[in-house]
Design a protein around this motif. Structure first.
Motif, PDB file in Angstrom:
ATOM      1  N   GLU A 183       1.931 -11.418   8.237  1.00  0.00           N
ATOM      2  CA  GLU A 183       1.428 -10.045   8.155  1.00  0.00           C
ATOM      3  C   GLU A 183       1.948  -9.144   9.265  1.00  0.00           C
ATOM      4  O   GLU A 183       1.766  -7.928   9.229  1.00  0.00           O
ATOM      5  CB  GLU A 183      -0.106 -10.055   8.142  1.00  0.00           C
ATOM      6  CG  GLU A 183      -0.663 -10.625   6.833  1.00  0.00           C
ATOM      7  CD  GLU A 183      -2.186 -10.569   6.764  1.00  0.00           C
ATOM      8  OE1 GLU A 183      -2.800  -9.905   7.639  1.00  0.00           O
ATOM      9  OE2 GLU A 183      -2.757 -11.185   5.852  1.00  0.00           O
ATOM     10  N   GLU A 184       2.635  -9.735  10.276  1.00  0.00           N
ATOM     11  CA  GLU A 184       3.239  -8.874  11.306  1.00  0.00           C
ATOM     12  C   GLU A 184       4.318  -7.987  10.710  1.00  0.00           C
ATOM     13  O   GLU A 184       4.695  -6.968  11.313  1.00  0.00           O
ATOM     14  CB  GLU A 184       3.833  -9.727  12.435  1.00  0.00           C
ATOM     15  CG  GLU A 184       5.064 -10.528  12.074  1.00  0.00           C
ATOM     16  CD  GLU A 184       4.747 -11.953  11.625  1.00  0.00           C
ATOM     17  OE1 GLU A 184       5.608 -12.833  11.785  1.00  0.00           O
ATOM     18  OE2 GLU A 184       3.615 -12.167  11.118  1.00  0.00           O
ATOM     19  N   TYR A 185       4.825  -8.337   9.514  1.00  0.00           N
ATOM     20  CA  TYR A 185       5.853  -7.526   8.872  1.00  0.00           C
ATOM     21  C   TYR A 185       5.263  -6.338   8.115  1.00  0.00           C
ATOM     22  O   TYR A 185       5.960  -5.640   7.393  1.00  0.00           O
ATOM     23  CB  TYR A 185       6.696  -8.395   7.937  1.00  0.00           C
ATOM     24  CG  TYR A 185       7.519  -9.400   8.710  1.00  0.00           C
ATOM     25  CD1 TYR A 185       8.636  -9.001   9.420  1.00  0.00           C
ATOM     26  CD2 TYR A 185       7.134 -10.731   8.767  1.00  0.00           C
ATOM     27  CE1 TYR A 185       9.369  -9.906  10.164  1.00  0.00           C
ATOM     28  CE2 TYR A 185       7.869 -11.658   9.507  1.00  0.00           C
ATOM     29  CZ  TYR A 185       8.977 -11.237  10.201  1.00  0.00           C
ATOM     30  OH  TYR A 185       9.712 -12.120  10.956  1.00  0.00           O
ATOM     31  N   LEU A 186       3.966  -6.114   8.327  1.00  0.00           N
ATOM     32  CA  LEU A 186       3.320  -4.910   7.800  1.00  0.00           C
ATOM     33  C   LEU A 186       2.980  -3.944   8.929  1.00  0.00           C
ATOM     34  O   LEU A 186       2.238  -2.982   8.734  1.00  0.00           O
ATOM     35  CB  LEU A 186       2.040  -5.298   7.031  1.00  0.00           C
ATOM     36  CG  LEU A 186       2.281  -6.184   5.800  1.00  0.00           C
ATOM     37  CD1 LEU A 186       0.948  -6.671   5.233  1.00  0.00           C
ATOM     38  CD2 LEU A 186       3.070  -5.435   4.739  1.00  0.00           C
ATOM     39  N   ASP A 187       3.531  -4.209  10.108  1.00  0.00           N
ATOM     40  CA  ASP A 187       3.332  -3.347  11.267  1.00  0.00           C
ATOM     41  C   ASP A 187       4.495  -2.361  11.373  1.00  0.00           C
ATOM     42  O   ASP A 187       5.664  -2.757  11.370  1.00  0.00           O
ATOM     43  CB  ASP A 187       3.247  -4.211  12.531  1.00  0.00           C
ATOM     44  CG  ASP A 187       3.105  -3.366  13.780  1.00  0.00           C
ATOM     45  OD1 ASP A 187       1.989  -2.897  14.045  1.00  0.00           O
ATOM     46  OD2 ASP A 187       4.131  -3.171  14.480  1.00  0.00           O
ATOM     47  N   GLU A 188       4.162  -1.067  11.469  1.00  0.00           N
ATOM     48  CA  GLU A 188       5.199  -0.036  11.454  1.00  0.00           C
ATOM     49  C   GLU A 188       6.173  -0.171  12.620  1.00  0.00           C
ATOM     50  O   GLU A 188       7.390  -0.048  12.451  1.00  0.00           O
ATOM     51  CB  GLU A 188       4.564   1.355  11.472  1.00  0.00           C
ATOM     52  CG  GLU A 188       5.589   2.479  11.402  1.00  0.00           C
ATOM     53  CD  GLU A 188       4.958   3.844  11.150  1.00  0.00           C
ATOM     54  OE1 GLU A 188       5.713   4.831  11.162  1.00  0.00           O
ATOM     55  OE2 GLU A 188       3.727   3.907  10.931  1.00  0.00           O
ATOM     56  N   PHE A 189       5.649  -0.463  13.818  1.00  0.00           N
ATOM     57  CA  PHE A 189       6.518  -0.581  14.988  1.00  0.00           C
ATOM     58  C   PHE A 189       7.499  -1.736  14.822  1.00  0.00           C
ATOM     59  O   PHE A 189       8.691  -1.606  15.119  1.00  0.00           O
ATOM     60  CB  PHE A 189       5.673  -0.785  16.248  1.00  0.00           C
ATOM     61  CG  PHE A 189       6.491  -0.975  17.496  1.00  0.00           C
ATOM     62  CD1 PHE A 189       7.059   0.112  18.145  1.00  0.00           C
ATOM     63  CD2 PHE A 189       6.723  -2.255  17.990  1.00  0.00           C
ATOM     64  CE1 PHE A 189       7.838  -0.068  19.280  1.00  0.00           C
ATOM     65  CE2 PHE A 189       7.498  -2.444  19.129  1.00  0.00           C
ATOM     66  CZ  PHE A 189       8.049  -1.352  19.778  1.00  0.00           C
TER      67      PHE A 189
END
Length: 628
Positions: A183-189
């Motif tokens: 789910e870190e790949y849903l972080d904009e940064f």
């Protein structure tokens, strides 16, 4: 109406777990692969349009949109490229390792400009999405007239479903249903960071959209004048331009933007080769604050504007990795993950060409503006010396422009220097004296300058290796540190030490110096005010320094091999000799001998803490006596 179930065609039963866990060493790469596929789809459409096989609105903006939603745990990649039919999905997606890019190139190779390459080669890149996804959907509509939109769904096994889609716009959307451990790949940064890293110079504009924020917008927000979104990438990087089209400020701006280094580079090399291989790029020589800054630089390797990796040594020799730059070479043979290069003759030729271009640039700088080249030397000399040690062909090209600073503060080539010193009998074999520490060896430097002699300054960590290398390459040249011996030009003419005086002095010093390992030498020097100096054998010192560097031989005693040269031309030494038989002067002779030795050792920074304590106490006592 499309409706079909099927199995992905693979030859190895367990290939999916391998793809999911081991195909790529870095999970982030799936973003590069999917965006690369979108670029390929758009580039294929452009090529077909250019040869009249596809109809495209000339005002259409080609782009790739990366949209994400934390709420729905979805990551979406959309392009308005060539699209696919259901049959093409089955052909290119469900048959692992069958590359659509490869077939496209083969089909249209006679009609397409070779300079405009397609990125994909292996047909495995798409499957990297399963490293982060529980389920993947493809929604696509082909450019072909009358095509029916298709939807493909796969949940990470070998089963898939193809059905009709309601899509009305040409292109492809790939939707990833992100797994809980990714789910870190849903972080904009994080998404921005990855896209910047891998896709910063891809040839199609890339936009990032936060679908959750878009959904939160009120009607009032929607009525406001919208700010035009900015692409995350630069589709026309500087290295694709001709050098004649680029200004100095363009190169400096590009350097700052890519490497976040606000110190201006010294100079740069713009590579622009079309034959016998396609190679473009820019290599920068960075400005260093000090020698400790000379660490591995950053040379970014691209394949058709797609970032592959930093500092790939098969293409960029390790000594060039001290530089910063970008290299784009579509002709490089990449393996399946594009992260490492296969070793073959093309790679070797490309690597050789880059080295030659760097050497040519250095030669050009030296010949066109030597003073400017000399100004760069403190920043580039380690790079050049290291390059010579690592690559003899590089040395053969640049050996005549390697310069050395002298104790007079001037720069000279080795040829120029040896021609000036080869006037004495001693220097017929071109013995070159050098300084490794200008402060520590200042007494020796002063002796040289007083007698109109010159020496080179070789004070960097690499110089010990480099002078040995030069001695090996240039058989008639030998190097000796300024404190290793006394050149004939420093000796007083007509002065000699009788055998009787030599024996007498040696006995006096042996009896009164605590260091019983020191050896003695007696000469009359032109410099009268120096009673004694320490000489250290060049070869012994080199062996000791090498053993210290590599370990294992530190205690072999090489560093104990020192000689105290007594200057018979000095008044104090003459006085010692005159009072050799004077019993009332024995104590004074003992103090003088030890003090002469300590002073000589101090010029080498070699007094132990205990010896230094004794020296200070003795010095204080001598001062007191002068006052009494």
């Amino acid at each position: 109406m499309i409706s079909e179930n099927g199995n992905i065609s693979i030859h190895t039963e367990n290939i999916f777990p391998i793809i999911k866990k081991w195909l790529y060493s870095d999970k982030d790469i799936f973003i590069r692969e999917v965006i690369s596929n979108g670029c390929d789809a758009i580039n294929k459409l452009k090529r077909l349009s250019s040869i009249g096989e596809a109809s495209v609105d000339e005002n259409e903006q080609f782009k790739i949109t990366v949209a994400f939603s934390k709420t729905n745990k979805e990551l979406r990649f959309s392009d308005n490229g060539i699209g696919m039919t259901a049959e093409e999905i089955k052909k290119y997606i469900t048959q692992v390792a069958f590359s659509g890019a490869e077939e496209f190139i083969n089909k249209y190779k006679d009609k397409i400009d070779e300079g405009n390459q397609i990125i994909g080669h292996f047909g495995l890149g798409f499957y990297s999405v399963f490293m982060v996804s529980d389920k993947v959907e493809i929604d696509t509509l082909s450019y072909q007239n009358g095509s029916e939109a298709a939807n493909w769904v796969c949940s990470g096994g070998t089963d898939y479903t193809i059905s009709s889609s309601g899509r009305t716009e040409r292109g492809t959307t790939i939707t990833l249903h992100i797994s809980s451990d990714s789910e870190e790949y849903l972080d904009e940064f994080k998404l921005r960071e990855i896209i910047k890293k891998y896709c910063q110079f891809m040839p199609v504009e890339i936009f990032l959209v936060n679908e959750d924020k878009e959904a939160e917008k009120t009607e009032n927000d929607k009525d406001k004048e919208q700010v035009k979104p900015e692409p995350l990438n630069d589709i026309n990087p500087l290295w694709l331009k001709k050098p004649s089209e680029c200004k100095d400020e363009d190169y400096k701006d590009f350097y700052r933007k890519v490497f976040f280094d606000f110190n201006e580079p010294l100079f740069w090399i713009h590579l622009n080769v079309d034959y016998p291989f396609n190679l473009k790029g820019i290599l920068y020589f960075p400005k260093l604050k000090n020698e400790m800054d000379m660490v591995e630089g950053q040379v970014k390797l691209y394949n058709n504007q797609v970032f592959v990796a930093d500092n790939i040594k098969e293409v960029i020799p390790d000594f060039l990795l001290l530089l910063k730059g970008v290299i784009d070479c579509p002709d490089l043979p990449l393996n399946v993950s594009r992260s490492f290069l296969q070793k073959d003759s093309t790679v070797m030729k490309i690597s050789r060409h880059i080295v030659n271009k760097v050497a040519d640039k250095l030669l050009e700088l030296f010949k066109e503006d030597r003073k400017k080249f000399e100004g760069f030397w403190k920043d580039i000399h380690i790079f050049i010396k290291y390059g010579c040690l690592r690559d003899e062909k590089f040395y053969d090209k640049v050996k005549d422009i390697i310069i050395y600073k002298t104790i007079d503060g001037e720069y000279t080539t080795l040829k120029e220097f040896t021609e000036k010193i080869a006037t004495s009998e001693e220097n017929k074999n071109k013995k070159v004296y050098y300084v490794s520490d200008e402060l520590q060896q200042s007494q020796y430097i002063n002796m040289f300058k007083t007698n109109n002699l010159n020496a080179l300054v070789l004070n960097s960590t690499i110089d010990n290796h480099f002078i040995s290398f030069i001695e090996m390459k240039e058989s008639n040249i030998s190097f000796a540190r300024i404190d290793s011996d006394v050149t004939s030009e420093l000796k007083a003419e007509g002065e000699s030490i009788s055998e009787e005086d030599t024996k007498a002095l040696e006995e006096i010093f042996k009896n009164n110096i605590k260091d019983k390992k020191v050896q003695f030498k007696f000469d009359a020097l032109k410099t009268e005010n120096v009673p004694g100096i320490i000489l250290i054998s060049e070869q012994s010192r080199r062996m000791w320094e090498m053993s210290k560097m590599y370990g294992g031989l530190e205690n072999m005693g090489f560093n104990d091999e020192k000689t105290l040269l007594i200057n018979k031309n000095n008044n104090l030494i003459k006085s010692i000799l005159a009072n050799k038989n004077n019993d009332s002067k024995k104590e004074a002779l003992a103090i003088a001998c030890q003090h002469i030795y300590d002073l000589a050792m101090l010029s080498q920074n070699q007094l132990s803490p205990e010896a230094m304590t004794e020296f200070i106490a003795r010095s204080n006592a001598l001062i007191e006596k002068t006052i009494d």
